[in-house]
Design an enzyme around this catalytic site. Sequence first.
Site, PDB file in Angstrom:
ATOM      1  CG  ASN A 228      -1.799  -1.251   1.192  1.00 33.70           C
ATOM      2  OD1 ASN A 228      -2.358  -1.603   0.161  1.00 33.70           O
ATOM      3  ND2 ASN A 228      -1.899  -1.942   2.317  1.00 33.70           N
ATOM      4  CD  GLU A 309      -6.964  -5.582   0.610  1.00 32.60           C
ATOM      5  OE1 GLU A 309      -7.539  -6.476   1.210  1.00 32.60           O
ATOM      6  OE2 GLU A 309      -5.849  -5.151   0.935  1.00 32.60           O
ATOM      7  CG  ASP A 383      -5.621 -11.812   2.968  1.00 35.33           C
ATOM      8  OD1 ASP A 383      -4.396 -11.959   2.907  1.00 35.33           O
ATOM      9  OD2 ASP A 383      -6.169 -10.715   3.153  1.00 35.33           O
ATOM     10  CD  GLU A 411      -3.192  -9.460   7.937  1.00 34.89           C
ATOM     11  OE1 GLU A 411      -2.323  -9.574   7.047  1.00 34.89           O
ATOM     12  OE2 GLU A 411      -4.276  -8.875   7.759  1.00 34.89           O
TER      13      GLU A 411
HETATM   14  C1  BDP Z   1      -4.301  -8.317   3.792  1.00 38.89           C
HETATM   15  C2  BDP Z   1      -3.849  -7.362   4.843  1.00 38.89           C
HETATM   16  C3  BDP Z   1      -3.625  -5.961   4.315  1.00 38.89           C
HETATM   17  C4  BDP Z   1      -2.723  -6.024   3.096  1.00 38.89           C
HETATM   18  C5  BDP Z   1      -3.297  -6.980   2.078  1.00 38.89           C
HETATM   19  C6  BDP Z   1      -2.364  -7.186   0.908  1.00 38.89           C
HETATM   20  O1  BDP Z   1      -4.843  -7.329   5.851  1.00 38.89           O
HETATM   21  O2  BDP Z   1      -3.065  -5.197   5.336  1.00 38.89           O
HETATM   22  O3  BDP Z   1      -2.576  -4.765   2.550  1.00 38.89           O
HETATM   23  O4  BDP Z   1      -3.488  -8.238   2.656  1.00 38.89           O
HETATM   24  O5  BDP Z   1      -1.722  -8.217   0.870  1.00 38.89           O
HETATM   25  O6  BDP Z   1      -4.164  -9.577   4.322  1.00 38.89           O
HETATM   26  O7  BDP Z   1      -2.279  -6.339   0.029  1.00 38.89           O
END
Ligand code: BDP
Length: 723
Positions: A228, A309, A383, A411
């Site tokens: 991000n 996202e 995920d 996470e």
């Molecule tokens: C998710 C996470 C997020 C990440 C996203 C990603 O919660 O913080 O930005 O993956 O991999 O699992 O882009």
Amino acid sequence: MKQFKIVILLFTLYTASVKSQHLEDYKLWLKYGRIESKTVLQSYADLVSQVYFPADNEVLENAKNELSTALPNMLGKPVAFSKNLAESTLIIDRYDQLPNALQKLIKEDVDNLNDEGYVIKTVAYNDKNISLVSAKTNIGILYGTFRLLNLMQMNEDLAGVSLADSPKIDLRMLNHWDNLDRSIERGYAGFSLWNWQKLPEYIDQRYIDYARANASVGINATVLTNVNANALVLTPMYLEKVEALAKVFRGYGIKVYLTARFSAPIEIGNLKTADPLNEEVQKWWSNKAKEIYARIPDFGGFLVKANSEGQPGPQKYGRNHVDGANMMATALKPFGGNVIWRAFVYSEHDDTDRAKQAYDEFLPYDGKFKDNVVVQVKNGAIDFQPREPFHPLFGALKETPIAMEFQITQEYLGFSTHLVFLPKLFIEVLEADTYQKGPGSTVAKVVDGSLYNNAISAMAGVSNIGNDLNWTGHPFAQANWYGFGRLAWNPYLSADEIAEEWLRTTYSNDKNFIEPIKEMMLTSREAVVNYMNPLGLHHIFDTGHHYGPGPWVDNLSRPDWNPIYYHKADENGIGFDRTDTGSNATEQYAPFLEKKFNDPATTPEMFLLWFHHLPWDYKLKSGNSLWDGIALKYQKGVDQVSTMIATWENAKPFLTVHEYEEVKMLLQIQLKEAKWWRNACLLYFQTFSKRPLPKGVEQPNKSLEEYRSLKFPFAPGIRPQWN
Ligand code: BDP
């Protein structure tokens, strides 16, 4: 007065020893402690009695320095370096520098190495046995030196050693989700190592030690910034700092990559658009590449999260992932850089099962990317869950290099308070058979490029490293960094081997310590699956921060961010129907697997509720009903943590007070949280199953309402502002 002085002295000694014990954690698996066995000590003393190691460049100097620090620690005396090759007992040198007579002795081994491989071999030379570490390149020598030290730390018998090893994957990368303000998205070990404010002048010793640790397991690339992304990192002010880091890492064979925000031409380039087909935009990226390479000639390239996202991407301009990736690839190509383009996409405007979306979107692009593009895919289709079937894009993309993305930071696996040995998870995925080119088409073969003869192969791990004194928060989380590196080097290693290596180099060579603790590590991953997400359940974590259970959450802005989307519990049963009667995600797998996954009877029970919505009284292989089976798994997970605690207590005699206490305290947290998961999930699911807990499952000591009311606004690792 005298007594007082003694007390002060004792106190000072005590605090010094506590401090130095903490510093031991910092050394990771590169502790180089004194070798205890007299026989081993003697044989190593003979081996290194005279060392020939010419070092005429930075990489070799770093290797030589490592040896110069490690050997005296392990052997108790300085290294006797010699300029006289003929008289030396250990010769470390590049193959092209060796005398012909020595070259001949290892020619075959060296011929089989790739550019990063090495040979460690005892050979008869000048009427005596000598040990040789050699390679085609400087970096091969560095890796060989680290391997030699690793073998010595494990007290391996080196008398007749003959070993040749090369990495099986080209890009072995860490992905740091580090922000420029030093917060780390999903980071649980403190703040970012990169001290942007003090860079470029101030080179923290940690940068060097980070590079040493990575090189010791063969990691050769690092993406410094969060997916991000913030475009500022591409401005001259930051590039100067990146250049300073790249300079440190270069000496350890590590290339720097950056995340490239797709809208950077607008944000820092004053353009009106970031359309990849716009000439101005293309020129902007080409100039940016030129500017970066002028500073960092071996810059690795860009990692990009686009149209995912909320991140900007080519779709805003009616273009697609191929247009976006190829535009950047064109800019980097003249300098030898790569684009790592992520396939972690799912849209809020698409109500197709989230698990299907990346495959649907990327499969049509197969073969359309430029040759310096690698598509990076998470290990599973949702995920980074405690357990997921492998992502169906592995094996399905046949003409596109595909990088594996694992998450090392925990996470969804208990942050840095739960002891979970992740190589078990990684290997389960790597060993999975995709059947895309007949039986034996494992994910490992896809990732190392051997199945489809890809030109580039890559494995990435989302880093669990921060500025905590022990780097990773939990001392055992160091094993996950280590294990990731080892698997990126060789995806066919076993979890057993990796755990053993790590334990020996980190704690002790004593079998009585290693065996039970290794067992504890090897079961830890199944334990976390049991107490969080048994039988194929997934994504039932609490909102946003993902700390603890939140199976009841149903109010997020996107349906596929809500746990209820994933478990679909109702009075009839539980689970996500991904078969041909449901979302039909199963059709994305090869026909053999599709068939297997379409039928609950042939679906491995560990994926049961991933693929099927089943009645509460569905009969499991054990004979238990589904409801009882779920409850018993949750209980088993809790029991496994209790066993881990007992195992650790038994290991006390082998540990320093500090080592023992820190893991003991963490295991207590893990137990508390395992019970929290069990109680909260069972109470919630019970509102649908309306069945009692089976015998053997402990009654929760709080009400569902109490669990639901828990809020954690300051849980670590939470997403900061994304821009
Ligand atoms: C998710 C996470 C997020 C990440 C996203 C990603 O919660 O913080 O930005 O993956 O991999 O699992 O882009």
